[in-house]
Design a protein around this motif. Structure first.
Motif, PDB file in Angstrom:
ATOM      1  N   THR A   3       0.839  -1.194   0.000  1.00 34.19           N
ATOM      2  CA  THR A   3       0.000   0.000   0.000  1.00 34.19           C
ATOM      3  C   THR A   3       0.876   1.247   0.000  1.00 34.19           C
ATOM      4  O   THR A   3       2.094   1.149   0.164  1.00 34.19           O
ATOM      5  N   ARG A  84      -9.956   5.113  -0.326  1.00 31.67           N
ATOM      6  CA  ARG A  84     -10.261   4.659  -1.702  1.00 31.67           C
ATOM      7  C   ARG A  84      -9.002   4.634  -2.566  1.00 31.67           C
ATOM      8  O   ARG A  84      -8.808   3.732  -3.365  1.00 31.67           O
ATOM      9  N   ASP A  87      -7.187   1.557  -1.977  1.00 33.50           N
ATOM     10  CA  ASP A  87      -8.047   0.368  -2.048  1.00 33.50           C
ATOM     11  C   ASP A  87      -8.240  -0.257  -0.662  1.00 33.50           C
ATOM     12  O   ASP A  87      -8.017  -1.444  -0.454  1.00 33.50           O
ATOM     13  N   GLU A  89     -10.910  -0.585   2.635  1.00 30.10           N
ATOM     14  CA  GLU A  89     -12.282  -0.431   3.113  1.00 30.10           C
ATOM     15  C   GLU A  89     -12.248   0.056   4.553  1.00 30.10           C
ATOM     16  O   GLU A  89     -11.425  -0.382   5.344  1.00 30.10           O
ATOM     17  N   LYS A 107      -6.294  -4.131   1.200  1.00 32.66           N
ATOM     18  CA  LYS A 107      -6.307  -5.157   0.146  1.00 32.66           C
ATOM     19  C   LYS A 107      -4.946  -5.332  -0.438  1.00 32.66           C
ATOM     20  O   LYS A 107      -4.082  -4.538  -0.323  1.00 32.66           O
TER      21      LYS A 107
END
Length: 107
Positions: A3, A84, A87, A89, A107
């Motif tokens: 990430t 967002r 990615d 939540e 994710k």
């Protein structure tokens, strides 16, 4: 976990700051950060024992048209957009007088 480190740090810093502000008038304030893996997913959560809030106050996390939420930190709408972008939540479980838990699913 793959990430954007800077986005994630900004999200975590803001959520922690919001939790600190929520605990201003609380006796024995507590903030608990957790990280875990489940079914090959990474989760991070922050829980405070503050006053909690109704789901309407967290609407900016879920509704693109909403820009007003709890009035502290960067703003929940910006946290929504950062999540967002990487990615991620975000979910909220808040109960009046019992505190709030915000969970990030990476994710």
């Amino acid at each position: 976990m793959n990430t954007d480190e800077n986005y994630l740090k900004t999200i975590i810093r803001n959520l922690t700051g919001n939790a600190i502000k929520a605990l201003k008038e609380i006796e024995n304030p507590t903030i608990l950060w957790k990280a875990w893996k489940e079914n090959n997913q990474t989760y991070l959560s922050i829980t405070d024992n503050g006053p909690g809030a109704g789901q309407e106050q967290f609407k900016a996390l879920y509704d693109d048209k909403e820009v007003v939420g709890i009035k502290s930190g960067l703003g929940l709408h910006l946290i929504r957009d950062l999540c967002r972008a990487i990615d991620c939540e975000i979910s909220v479980n808040s109960k009046l007088t019992s505190g709030t838990t915000i969970t990030l699913k990476l994710k």
